[in-house]
Design a protein around this motif. Sequence first.
Motif, PDB file in Angstrom:
ATOM      1  N   PRO A 169       0.812  -1.231   0.000  1.00 53.79           N
ATOM      2  CA  PRO A 169       0.000   0.000   0.000  1.00 53.79           C
ATOM      3  C   PRO A 169       0.843   1.279   0.000  1.00 53.79           C
ATOM      4  O   PRO A 169       0.497   2.242  -0.689  1.00 53.79           O
ATOM      5  CB  PRO A 169      -0.813  -0.122   1.303  1.00 53.79           C
TER       6      PRO A 169
ATOM      7  N   LEU B  90       0.390   3.643  -3.294  1.00 55.95           N
ATOM      8  CA  LEU B  90      -0.346   4.884  -3.001  1.00 55.95           C
ATOM      9  C   LEU B  90       0.613   6.040  -2.753  1.00 55.95           C
ATOM     10  O   LEU B  90       0.375   6.886  -1.894  1.00 55.95           O
ATOM     11  CB  LEU B  90      -1.257   4.674  -1.784  1.00 55.95           C
ATOM     12  N   SER B  91       1.685   6.088  -3.527  1.00 60.34           N
ATOM     13  CA  SER B  91       2.725   7.100  -3.309  1.00 60.34           C
ATOM     14  C   SER B  91       2.953   7.989  -4.524  1.00 60.34           C
ATOM     15  O   SER B  91       3.935   8.741  -4.557  1.00 60.34           O
ATOM     16  CB  SER B  91       4.043   6.399  -2.944  1.00 60.34           C
TER      17      SER B  91
ATOM     18  N   LEU C 244      -5.593  14.306  -6.727  1.00 58.72           N
ATOM     19  CA  LEU C 244      -6.413  13.631  -5.721  1.00 58.72           C
ATOM     20  C   LEU C 244      -7.340  14.616  -5.009  1.00 58.72           C
ATOM     21  O   LEU C 244      -7.053  15.816  -4.943  1.00 58.72           O
ATOM     22  CB  LEU C 244      -5.515  12.957  -4.685  1.00 58.72           C
TER      23      LEU C 244
ATOM     24  N   TRP D 275      -7.411  12.776   0.425  1.00 58.75           N
ATOM     25  CA  TRP D 275      -6.367  11.835   0.032  1.00 58.75           C
ATOM     26  C   TRP D 275      -5.059  12.554  -0.271  1.00 58.75           C
ATOM     27  O   TRP D 275      -3.980  11.969  -0.140  1.00 58.75           O
ATOM     28  CB  TRP D 275      -6.833  11.022  -1.173  1.00 58.75           C
TER      29      TRP D 275
ATOM     30  N   SER E  81      -1.605  11.460   1.490  1.00 56.99           N
ATOM     31  CA  SER E  81      -0.394  11.191   0.708  1.00 56.99           C
ATOM     32  C   SER E  81       0.822  11.889   1.304  1.00 56.99           C
ATOM     33  O   SER E  81       1.941  11.358   1.247  1.00 56.99           O
ATOM     34  CB  SER E  81      -0.593  11.647  -0.746  1.00 56.99           C
TER      35      SER E  81
ATOM     36  N   ASN F 130       2.767   9.869   3.811  1.00 57.22           N
ATOM     37  CA  ASN F 130       3.409   8.650   3.321  1.00 57.22           C
ATOM     38  C   ASN F 130       4.863   8.948   2.960  1.00 57.22           C
ATOM     39  O   ASN F 130       5.130   9.663   1.982  1.00 57.22           O
ATOM     40  CB  ASN F 130       2.648   8.131   2.093  1.00 57.22           C
TER      41      ASN F 130
END
Length: 251
Positions: free
Chosen positions: A175, A179-180, A189, A193, A197, A200
């Motif tokens: 993930p 999702l990076s 996005l 979100w 991000s 992350n």
Amino acid sequence: MQGFYTLFYKEILRFWKVSFQTVAAPVLTAVLYLLIFSHVLDKHVQAYPGVRYTAFLIPGLAMMSILQNAFANTSSSLIQSKLTGNIVFILLPPISRMEFFLAYVLAAIVRGVAVGVGVLLVTSLLALPGFKYPLWILVFALLGSGVLAVLGMIAGIWAEKFDQLAAFQNFIIVPLTFLSGVFYSIHSLPVFWLGISHLNPVFYMIDGFRYGFFGVGDVSPWLSLSVVGATFILLTAFTLHLLRTGYKLRH
């Protein structure tokens, strides 16, 4: 440092002996991702002005491959040694925890970078991305693979069976990497979100690496460098603590 060189050489040989599986296979996977996504989206998506989507995608796929393979090298080596019992032959010799740490991490960086170079060489036949700031490319490739190599050590030390290691990879590593911003710019996005991000750390590795190719990114490369560097330092300190205490290695 003789112990370090011996262990480092052993770790290099471990993945190079099966390079068709550890290097060639990830390169093929990245090429398949590129062929599928570029065929579907190349004419419909433009993440950066003047940059084809296929060219935008190549650095992301290369960095994702670097990160995933750096993690796989340390984690698989440690769990295999623990389950087969040959970890004792590494723990008994007078090898310091710093030598132990450096040998595993540097070998994982070598594997990750080798896969990344392979991805760039093959995918450049389809679309050649620019190399505007090569130093940024090198810095994030080395530092990013170092972070995932250290995280792989933590997973390998913690896991007691392959199921646990697979869970760590499937529910944390996959993930974080997918999702990076590998396949998109995070500015596309929704607000919620977009904020997620920015939490992350893998996003900063991808974005900083991509900045080296195009000279443009979603955030400043210096911010990315700060986040990735701080993550590496914190994970390194935690891993050295685990090695010092012998957590799930000596006990």
